[in-house]
Design an enzyme around this catalytic site. Structure first.
Site, PDB file in Angstrom:
ATOM      1  N   GLY A 233     -28.839  43.771 -15.364  1.00  0.00           N
ATOM      2  CA  GLY A 233     -29.959  42.991 -15.851  1.00  0.00           C
ATOM      3  C   GLY A 233     -29.972  42.710 -17.342  1.00  0.00           C
ATOM      4  N   GLU A 268     -24.711  48.545 -13.260  1.00  0.00           N
ATOM      5  CA  GLU A 268     -24.160  47.417 -12.491  1.00  0.00           C
ATOM      6  C   GLU A 268     -24.316  46.125 -13.284  1.00  0.00           C
ATOM      7  OE1 GLU A 268     -26.831  47.555  -9.167  1.00  0.00           O
ATOM      8  OE2 GLU A 268     -25.799  49.193  -8.173  1.00  0.00           O
ATOM      9  N   PRO A 269     -23.692  46.004 -14.439  1.00  0.00           N
ATOM     10  CA  PRO A 269     -23.887  44.790 -15.238  1.00  0.00           C
ATOM     11  C   PRO A 269     -23.071  43.620 -14.705  1.00  0.00           C
ATOM     12  CG  PRO A 269     -22.298  46.198 -16.316  1.00  0.00           C
ATOM     13  CD  PRO A 269     -22.741  46.937 -15.076  1.00  0.00           C
ATOM     14  N   GLY A 270     -23.623  42.438 -14.757  1.00  0.00           N
ATOM     15  CA  GLY A 270     -22.892  41.227 -14.386  1.00  0.00           C
ATOM     16  C   GLY A 270     -22.886  40.280 -15.568  1.00  0.00           C
ATOM     17  N   ARG A 271     -24.044  39.682 -15.789  1.00  0.00           N
ATOM     18  CA  ARG A 271     -24.197  38.672 -16.837  1.00  0.00           C
ATOM     19  C   ARG A 271     -23.711  39.139 -18.210  1.00  0.00           C
ATOM     20  NH1 ARG A 271     -28.073  34.744 -16.323  1.00  0.00           N
ATOM     21  NH2 ARG A 271     -29.163  36.083 -14.824  1.00  0.00           N
ATOM     22  N   ARG A 307     -27.718  26.897 -12.138  1.00  0.00           N
ATOM     23  CA  ARG A 307     -28.805  27.630 -12.796  1.00  0.00           C
ATOM     24  C   ARG A 307     -29.928  26.727 -13.332  1.00  0.00           C
ATOM     25  NH1 ARG A 307     -28.285  30.355 -16.938  1.00  0.00           N
ATOM     26  NH2 ARG A 307     -29.707  32.024 -16.366  1.00  0.00           N
ATOM     27  N   CYS A 338     -27.177  13.475  -6.120  1.00  0.00           N
ATOM     28  CA  CYS A 338     -28.381  12.733  -5.751  1.00  0.00           C
ATOM     29  C   CYS A 338     -29.557  13.664  -5.567  1.00  0.00           C
ATOM     30  CB  CYS A 338     -28.114  11.901  -4.513  1.00  0.00           C
ATOM     31  SG  CYS A 338     -26.761  10.755  -4.820  1.00  0.00           S
ATOM     32  N   GLU A 339     -29.987  14.241  -6.654  1.00  0.00           N
ATOM     33  CA  GLU A 339     -31.152  15.118  -6.709  1.00  0.00           C
ATOM     34  C   GLU A 339     -31.759  14.959  -8.099  1.00  0.00           C
ATOM     35  OE1 GLU A 339     -32.417  17.175  -4.399  1.00  0.00           O
ATOM     36  OE2 GLU A 339     -30.762  17.161  -2.948  1.00  0.00           O
ATOM     37  N   TYR A 367     -23.032  33.601 -12.773  1.00  0.00           N
ATOM     38  CA  TYR A 367     -23.829  32.772 -11.865  1.00  0.00           C
ATOM     39  C   TYR A 367     -23.527  31.283 -12.074  1.00  0.00           C
ATOM     40  CZ  TYR A 367     -25.955  37.337 -11.718  1.00  0.00           C
ATOM     41  OH  TYR A 367     -26.128  38.686 -11.621  1.00  0.00           O
TER      42      TYR A 367
HETATM   43  C1  LIG Z   1     -27.505  40.900  -9.415  1.00  0.00           C
HETATM   44  C2  LIG Z   1     -27.487  42.363  -9.461  1.00  0.00           C
HETATM   45  C3  LIG Z   1     -26.941  43.032 -10.565  1.00  0.00           C
HETATM   46  C4  LIG Z   1     -26.408  42.317 -11.785  1.00  0.00           C
HETATM   47  O1  LIG Z   1     -27.402  41.750 -12.559  1.00  0.00           O
HETATM   48  P1  LIG Z   1     -27.061  41.127 -14.004  1.00  0.00           P
HETATM   49  O2  LIG Z   1     -28.345  40.591 -14.473  1.00  0.00           O
HETATM   50  O3  LIG Z   1     -26.042  40.063 -13.807  1.00  0.00           O
HETATM   51  O4  LIG Z   1     -26.550  42.235 -14.863  1.00  0.00           O
HETATM   52  C5  LIG Z   1     -26.874  44.405 -10.506  1.00  0.00           C
HETATM   53  N1  LIG Z   1     -27.353  45.100  -9.452  1.00  0.00           N
HETATM   54  C6  LIG Z   1     -27.893  44.492  -8.379  1.00  0.00           C
HETATM   55  C7  LIG Z   1     -28.380  45.310  -7.239  1.00  0.00           C
HETATM   56  C8  LIG Z   1     -27.986  43.106  -8.348  1.00  0.00           C
HETATM   57  O5  LIG Z   1     -28.538  42.502  -7.290  1.00  0.00           O
END
Ligand SMILES: *Cc1c(COP(=O)(O)O)cnc(C)c1O
Length: 404
Positions: A233, A268-271, A307, A338-339, A367
């Site tokens: 997050g 659990e970092p993504g972004r 997004r 077409c949106e 994303y």
């Molecule tokens: C989407 C998600 C993440 C990653 O979130 P980011 O904002 O990209 O860091 C981590 N854990 C869970 C369970 C998620 O659904």
């Protein structure tokens, strides 16, 4: 990511060169940025050495996952498909956690067969299902239990996941009763308490609140969790001057939490790992002039980058070749789909553009491609990894034959 002689460069390669050689639209990722992000993330929390599981849904390109694996990160997956991709990228199953509210029997079966590190369960029904499958296999399955801490993450509503009205996790009351249920189970081992309150979080305060809730719930549960999975997050700066997450303060709050709770931490970092590594290079197809504004019609749209259409997210748009002549009209950057929601942003000040010019949409690593689709029967863009002066094709452009 700088302009040299007014040309935009991703590491050693100009966006002009990429557009000429590979066509547009093209997703490009900077290896250097990725490396920097991972090293910084590890450094922020180095005092307690967390286990870091990259959130595969933010970007599931197998070749990027391979690079991420080389830095020692594990994976957080939310489907059997993501789990298989993580494995294909070489990520060891003992570094894979499986989240999500709707895991099917097939998915749970697969995860148990592969002995992944943790299944993060999100409901009583799921726990009963895991237990049933574990029993038939005569296995003890390690799980995490996801708490919904009822904490407002102060981000977009559409990407909030930790409020009581959200579908994710279980309430404190259910959590406590499930802990007691699992205590008596012969087939499930409760190894972890997990939370994930939302995405693009820019204030440390929701995290502090979340930790206070965890403190309280753990005390009440009288259970010793070997792991605490704090989710991801962490937000990034999509716009100039946007405030930044204070990692120092988040780190301090976690250290305080760990003094009382002797557990290992999972993130659990993504972004925050992949977001700012990505650039979407696109060409102006047409410019449509109207009285109030000019539409800059690009060859990329919401099918490639959803997004803005999905939650009104803003991405910086910059020119490939910088010129010092500004447009007198307002520009609205739109795609060909077409949106009506197929638009990226409306800018009152931008350099004067002409048809066939190249522009770059920034910070699209997270994303971006993972949310893309073939809507309007459009092939997905090529994906390129830029490493210094090298360009590596990490996913070929889809061909029309592939999708027709
Ligand atoms: C989407 C998600 C993440 C990653 O979130 P980011 O904002 O990209 O860091 C981590 N854990 C869970 C369970 C998620 O659904």
């Amino acid at each position: 990511m700088i302009y040299k002689k007014n040309r935009f460069y991703i590491e050693g390669i100009s966006s002009e060169k990429i557009s000429k050689k590979f066509g547009t639209p093209a997703y490009c990722y900077s290896y250097k940025k990725l490396k920097e992000n991972i090293i910084n993330f590890k450094n922020f929390f180095k005092s307690f050495k967390p286990m870091i599981c990259f959130s595969v849904k933010s970007n599931s390109n197998v070749n990027l996952l391979r690079e991420i694996n080389k830095f020692g990160l594990g994976a957080d997956v939310v489907s059997i498909g993501e789990l298989m991709k993580a494995q294909k990228a070489g990520i060891n199953v003992n570094k894979i956690v499986f989240s999500g509210v709707g895991k099917t029997t097939k998915e749970i079966n697969y995860a148990i067969n592969k002995n992944i590190f943790l299944i993060n369960a999100e409901s009583k029904s799921e726990i009963i299902e895991i237990e049933k499958i574990a029993k038939t296999k005569k296995k003890i399955v390690n799980i995490g239990l996801r708490l919904n801490p009822n904490t407002n993450p102060q981000t977009l509503n559409q990407i909030s996941t930790g409020k009581k009205e959200n579908k994710f996790g279980v309430s404190e009351k259910t959590f406590l009763s499930l802990v007691d249920y699992i205590r008596k189970s012969n087939f499930i081992n409760l190894k972890c308490l997990s939370v994930h309150i939302g995405s693009q979080i820019l204030s440390h305060q929701p995290y502090e609140k979340m930790l206070r809730v965890l403190d309280r719930v753990i005390k009440k549960s009288r259970y010793r969790f070997e792991y605490i999975d704090l989710g991801g997050g962490m937000g990034i700066s999509y716009e100039n001057n946007l405030k930044k997450l204070n990692y120092k303060k988040y780190n301090i709050a976690i250290k305080k939490f760990l003094k009382v709770n002797k557990s290992k931490i999972i993130f659990e970092p993504g972004r925050s790992i992949i977001g700012n590594t990505g650039f979407l290079i696109s060409k102006v197809i047409f410019i449509k002039e109207t009285k109030s504004k000019n539409f800059i019609i690009l060859d990329t749209g919401m099918n490639d980058l959803m997004r803005p259409a999905l939650y009104n997210a803003k991405h910086k748009i910059i020119p490939s070749i910088k010129k010092n002549i500004f447009s007198k009209s307002k520009y609205e950057f739109v795609g060909p789909i077409c949106e009506t929601t197929d638009k990226f942003s409306t800018l009152t000040k931008f350099q004067k553009l002409k048809e066939k010019d190249i522009i770059i949409i920034c910070d699209v690593g997270a994303y971006g491609i993972s949310l893309s689709s073939n809507y309007n029967v459009r092939p997905k863009p090529v994906e390129l990894l830029i490493k210094g002066s090298k360009i590596i094709i990490i996913k070929k452009r889809e061909k029309l034959e592939d999708i027709i």
